[in-house]
Design a protein around this motif. Structure first.
Motif, PDB file in Angstrom:
ATOM      1  N   ILE A 161       0.839  -1.204   0.000  1.00  0.00           N
ATOM      2  CA  ILE A 161       0.000   0.000   0.000  1.00  0.00           C
ATOM      3  C   ILE A 161       0.871   1.250   0.000  1.00  0.00           C
ATOM      4  O   ILE A 161       0.610   2.210  -0.740  1.00  0.00           O
ATOM      5  CB  ILE A 161      -0.952  -0.021   1.209  1.00  0.00           C
ATOM      6  CG1 ILE A 161      -2.008  -1.117   1.014  1.00  0.00           C
ATOM      7  CG2 ILE A 161      -1.613   1.340   1.421  1.00  0.00           C
ATOM      8  CD1 ILE A 161      -2.844  -1.414   2.240  1.00  0.00           C
ATOM      9  N   GLU A 162       1.922   1.249   0.803  1.00  0.00           N
ATOM     10  CA  GLU A 162       2.828   2.406   0.837  1.00  0.00           C
ATOM     11  C   GLU A 162       3.447   2.665  -0.537  1.00  0.00           C
ATOM     12  O   GLU A 162       3.533   3.825  -0.981  1.00  0.00           O
ATOM     13  CB  GLU A 162       3.917   2.160   1.886  1.00  0.00           C
ATOM     14  CG  GLU A 162       4.866   3.328   2.088  1.00  0.00           C
ATOM     15  CD  GLU A 162       6.086   3.280   1.179  1.00  0.00           C
ATOM     16  OE1 GLU A 162       6.679   4.346   0.917  1.00  0.00           O
ATOM     17  OE2 GLU A 162       6.439   2.169   0.722  1.00  0.00           O
ATOM     18  N   LYS A 163       3.847   1.606  -1.217  1.00  0.00           N
ATOM     19  CA  LYS A 163       4.421   1.765  -2.560  1.00  0.00           C
ATOM     20  C   LYS A 163       3.396   2.351  -3.524  1.00  0.00           C
ATOM     21  O   LYS A 163       3.712   3.223  -4.339  1.00  0.00           O
ATOM     22  CB  LYS A 163       4.924   0.412  -3.079  1.00  0.00           C
ATOM     23  CG  LYS A 163       6.150  -0.116  -2.364  1.00  0.00           C
ATOM     24  CD  LYS A 163       6.537  -1.495  -2.889  1.00  0.00           C
ATOM     25  CE  LYS A 163       7.746  -2.049  -2.146  1.00  0.00           C
ATOM     26  NZ  LYS A 163       8.081  -3.434  -2.600  1.00  0.00           N
ATOM     27  N   GLY A 164       2.156   1.873  -3.434  1.00  0.00           N
ATOM     28  CA  GLY A 164       1.106   2.371  -4.311  1.00  0.00           C
ATOM     29  C   GLY A 164       0.790   3.834  -4.070  1.00  0.00           C
ATOM     30  O   GLY A 164       0.619   4.609  -5.018  1.00  0.00           O
ATOM     31  N   LEU A 165       0.710   4.234  -2.801  1.00  0.00           N
ATOM     32  CA  LEU A 165       0.430   5.628  -2.475  1.00  0.00           C
ATOM     33  C   LEU A 165       1.580   6.536  -2.904  1.00  0.00           C
ATOM     34  O   LEU A 165       1.361   7.633  -3.431  1.00  0.00           O
ATOM     35  CB  LEU A 165       0.168   5.782  -0.978  1.00  0.00           C
ATOM     36  CG  LEU A 165      -1.032   5.029  -0.397  1.00  0.00           C
ATOM     37  CD1 LEU A 165      -1.186   5.355   1.094  1.00  0.00           C
ATOM     38  CD2 LEU A 165      -2.310   5.358  -1.146  1.00  0.00           C
TER      39      LEU A 165
END
Length: 321
Positions: A161-165
């Protein structure tokens, strides 16, 4: 016939989005639609668990629309026209993955979504029938989708999720990375606390019977014995046959299992009937486990960390009593 009905429903729902767009969606100020004209990154999250993960990693820099509400069965979920509109207005869609959101691809297409879909399950080692399998979603329908019940899997999910955001909003990447570090430490603390709690429970008492087979990753992580489930399936669409019911009652008696645990998003009647036949207690009401959902917003159990702590406390207390 069921697939044809769903296709017809999606066509009708997609048409209804045009009407909703004209009159407003009625979503709150934290929705993706409300945020699309502001500075916050508009994110749609499918399940309560991934929505909570997004809120923790994104913090005040994201506006989250959560599609599936607390205590709604995700296995039987069908999106509304308002859900389709929210997805069409978002910049990022985050899903739990492993086939849990069977409705999502059709909804994304109906919404005309042009952003990124983040699959939080990528890199998680999947299990099938109690045995760990490979990675990814090539055979999602064969794998257990309840990956978040192992906090180490949750760490992989929030990293995805952090990578996507960060990809969607590079200017906030440092903040997202800092939030990831903080939250990952909390997940490690949860994992350690769970292990410590089960270390005090005799191995002979670590026997679990639940509404449906949602706790496989949890059972594997904390070395419990899964005796069986009222619904003999990873999803909630199956039903016990008369023979399976008799077999489960017999297995509960033979193994000395102390309780049957109901789940917050499923009706407790079948579990109560089996518990009565087996002569064991049924754990439900406020003590029902969070298998597919989280608790009400604003409560400790309304967060992933709180729901998982609740599950461990209830199980250890019931089996150790």
């Amino acid at each position: 016939m069921k697939n044809r009905q769903r296709i017809t429903w999606f066509a009708a729902a997609a048409a209804a989005v045009t009407v909703l767009a004209g009159c407003g969606s009625g979503t709150d100020s934290g929705s993706a639609s409300a945020a699309s004209g502001g500075t916050k990154l508009a994110v749609v999250a499918t399940t309560p668990e991934v929505a909570d993960f997004v809120r923790n990693i994104g913090g005040s820099d994201v506006a989250v629309t959560q599609i599936i509400k607390p205590n709604v069965d995700p296995h039987e979920f069908e999106p509304t026209p308002a859900d389709i509109q929210a997805i069409g207005s978002a910049k990022v869609v985050v899903k739990s993955g492993v086939g849990l959101e069977a409705w999502l691809d059709r909804t994304v297409e109906a919404a005309g979504f042009q952003g990124a879909v983040v699959d939080s399950s990528q890199g998680v080692k999947l299990r099938e029938g109690g045995h760990e399998e490979g990675e990814g979603e090539e055979h999602a329908e064969e794998h257990d989708p309840h990956i978040w019940h192992n906090p180490q899997n949750a760490k992989i999910m929030v990293t995805n999720i952090e990578k996507g955001l960060a990809t969607a909003d590079p200017a906030k990447a440092d903040t997202f990375a800092k939030n990831l570090g903080t939250y990952s430490a909390e997940l490690d603390r949860l994992d350690a606390d769970n292990e410590a709690a089960y270390a005090k429970l005799p191995v002979a008492d670590r026997k679990l019977v639940t509404n449906h087979d949602a706790f496989g990753y949890y059972v594997d992580r904390y070395k419990l014995q899964f005796v069986g489930s009222v619904i003999p399936s990873l999803d909630t669409s199956a039903e016990l046959s008369a023979q399976q019911l008799s077999d489960l009652v017999a297995k509960i008696k033979a193994t000395g299992t102390k309780a049957i645990f109901t789940e917050s998003s499923l009706p407790p009647k079948s579990a109560e009937a089996i518990a009565q036949q087996a002569g064991v207690k049924v754990i439900g009401g406020d003590d029902a486990l969070f298998g597919d959902s989280l608790g009400a917003p604003g409560t400790p159990e309304g967060t992933y960390l709180g729901a998982e702590r609740h599950n461990t406390q209830v199980i250890v207390s019931a089996l150790g009593g």
